[in-house]
Design a protein around this motif. Structure first.
Motif, PDB file in Angstrom:
ATOM      1  N   PRO A 192       0.799  -1.229   0.000  1.00 20.51           N
ATOM      2  CA  PRO A 192       0.000   0.000   0.000  1.00 20.51           C
ATOM      3  C   PRO A 192       0.830   1.277   0.000  1.00 20.51           C
ATOM      4  O   PRO A 192       0.317   2.337  -0.382  1.00 20.51           O
ATOM      5  N   GLU A 193       2.092   1.207   0.400  1.00 21.33           N
ATOM      6  CA  GLU A 193       2.958   2.389   0.349  1.00 21.33           C
ATOM      7  C   GLU A 193       3.677   2.512  -0.990  1.00 21.33           C
ATOM      8  O   GLU A 193       4.493   3.425  -1.168  1.00 21.33           O
ATOM      9  N   GLY A 194       3.373   1.622  -1.914  1.00 21.76           N
ATOM     10  CA  GLY A 194       4.026   1.628  -3.213  1.00 21.76           C
ATOM     11  C   GLY A 194       4.915   0.417  -3.398  1.00 21.76           C
ATOM     12  O   GLY A 194       5.511  -0.092  -2.447  1.00 21.76           O
ATOM     13  N   SER A 211       7.211   1.639  -7.887  1.00 20.30           N
ATOM     14  CA  SER A 211       6.021   2.216  -8.506  1.00 20.30           C
ATOM     15  C   SER A 211       5.103   2.722  -7.410  1.00 20.30           C
ATOM     16  O   SER A 211       5.090   2.182  -6.298  1.00 20.30           O
ATOM     17  N   ARG A 212       4.321   3.742  -7.714  1.00 20.49           N
ATOM     18  CA  ARG A 212       3.351   4.251  -6.752  1.00 20.49           C
ATOM     19  C   ARG A 212       2.138   3.337  -6.631  1.00 20.49           C
ATOM     20  O   ARG A 212       1.360   3.473  -5.684  1.00 20.49           O
ATOM     21  N   THR A 213       1.956   2.423  -7.582  1.00 20.38           N
ATOM     22  CA  THR A 213       0.857   1.476  -7.462  1.00 20.38           C
ATOM     23  C   THR A 213       1.106   0.523  -6.297  1.00 20.38           C
ATOM     24  O   THR A 213       2.228   0.399  -5.816  1.00 20.38           O
ATOM     25  N   GLU A 214       0.073  -0.157  -5.821  1.00 27.01           N
ATOM     26  CA  GLU A 214       0.225  -1.012  -4.646  1.00 27.01           C
ATOM     27  C   GLU A 214       0.194  -2.496  -4.964  1.00 27.01           C
ATOM     28  O   GLU A 214       0.211  -3.324  -4.055  1.00 27.01           O
ATOM     29  N   LEU A 251      -6.719   6.118 -16.928  1.00 24.07           N
ATOM     30  CA  LEU A 251      -5.893   5.317 -16.024  1.00 24.07           C
ATOM     31  C   LEU A 251      -4.437   5.616 -16.323  1.00 24.07           C
ATOM     32  O   LEU A 251      -4.002   5.523 -17.476  1.00 24.07           O
ATOM     33  N   GLU A 252      -3.669   5.972 -15.289  1.00 27.56           N
ATOM     34  CA  GLU A 252      -2.256   6.272 -15.467  1.00 27.56           C
ATOM     35  C   GLU A 252      -1.429   5.483 -14.462  1.00 27.56           C
ATOM     36  O   GLU A 252      -1.803   5.373 -13.292  1.00 27.56           O
ATOM     37  N   ILE A 253      -0.309   4.943 -14.920  1.00 28.67           N
ATOM     38  CA  ILE A 253       0.575   4.164 -14.061  1.00 28.67           C
ATOM     39  C   ILE A 253       1.992   4.332 -14.569  1.00 28.67           C
ATOM     40  O   ILE A 253       2.217   4.551 -15.766  1.00 28.67           O
ATOM     41  N   SER A 254       2.942   4.239 -13.661  1.00 25.26           N
ATOM     42  CA  SER A 254       4.348   4.291 -14.062  1.00 25.26           C
ATOM     43  C   SER A 254       5.167   3.386 -13.148  1.00 25.26           C
ATOM     44  O   SER A 254       4.743   3.038 -12.039  1.00 25.26           O
ATOM     45  N   THR A 255       6.325   3.016 -13.626  1.00 26.23           N
ATOM     46  CA  THR A 255       7.283   2.262 -12.825  1.00 26.23           C
ATOM     47  C   THR A 255       8.678   2.717 -13.200  1.00 26.23           C
ATOM     48  O   THR A 255       8.925   3.141 -14.335  1.00 26.23           O
TER      49      THR A 255
END
Length: 263
Positions: A192-194, A211-214, A251-255
């Motif tokens: 949950p913190e990334g 990544s900021r995703t969890e 929807l946006e995501i990055s790593t």
């Protein structure tokens, strides 16, 4: 740069991206290849869903949509890896690619992937836009990192997860969150913190996937490679954890992969 392959270079880092599948076919640091080679490998985008969609079906409202059964009995990893992307722009260290969602995906939309390389990092970003009706979607990446770089011992994985998605016999999450278990894994973990997962090749290289995703799937059941897959939701998330994409809310995501040499 050929018509199909875009090559980026920054200091000791080199990347090759094939517009067929939008796939990173190579990531080299000081001439050492980090990615497993082959048509199904490299590092490919998973979009507009990630991992397995149960029995190749998902529901929006009262409508059930059928997807291709490309990993029986499920649909796996989206359509992006099987599609030709357009190269929008490219220079020495960055590139942008797009493709339009079409059959067998039931909703119109557009996917954009950006690749940015520096001497010690690689950043991948993806956006999914709805161009008409809203729809649920997922996005992420599936890198196949070589287990052994040929210069030392096998890679070691380091990470701390808040939970592990319990996996049923059909390889679909049951909906229960359990304490993380030791590998080998073909499992989804919650951070949950990334997402933060470190791969260490002894006496060679340390690489961190963040990544900021969890959500991240860890797969290490093959001898040749290990996978660390940051993604916007868990497997079967079109059904259990839908992220609605609307014309005004993409929807946006990055790593980012960062590395340092250990030799």
């Amino acid at each position: 740069m050929s018509n199909d392959i875009t090559r980026l270079t920054a200091g000791p880092a080199e990347v090759a991206v094939d517009r067929h599948g939008g796939t990173l076919t190579s990531l080299k640091i000081h001439g050492t290849e980090l990615l497993r080679q082959g048509d199904k490998y490299g590092c490919f985008p998973m979009v507009p869903w990630c991992g397995r969609t149960a029995y190749a079906r998902f529901r929006t409202g009262d409508q059930v949509h059928q997807l291709p059964v490309n990993h029986p009995p499920h649909a796996i990893h989206g359509t992006g890896r099987d599609t030709s992307w357009r190269t929008v722009k490219a220079d020495d260290t960055s590139a942008v690619f797009t493709y339009d969602l079409a059959e067998p995906w039931p909703y119109p939309g557009r996917v954009t992937q950006t690749v940015e390389l520096t001497e010690d990092s690689l950043t991948l970003a993806m956006g999914v836009e709805a161009t008409a009706d809203s729809f649920p979607a997922q996005a992420g990446w599936h890198p196949w990192f070589l287990r052994n770089l040929g210069t030392g011992g096998d890679v070691r994985l380091g990470f701390s997860a808040a939970w592990q998605e319990e996996r049923g016999e059909d390889h679909i999450p049951t909906g229960r969150r359990i304490e993380p278990r030791p590998g080998p894994w073909d499992d989804c973990f919650g951070m949950p913190e990334g997402v933060k997962v470190t791969l260490t090749w002894p006496d060679a290289l340390e690489l961190t996937v963040s990544s900021r995703t969890e959500w991240v799937v860890i797969y290490d059941e093959q001898e040749a490679a290990v996978c660390v897959e940051p993604q916007s939701g868990p497997p079967n998330g079109l059904n259990t954890h839908p992220r609605l994409v609307t014309p005004i809310d993409p929807l946006e995501i990055s790593t980012t992969f960062t590395w340092r040499t250990l030799a």
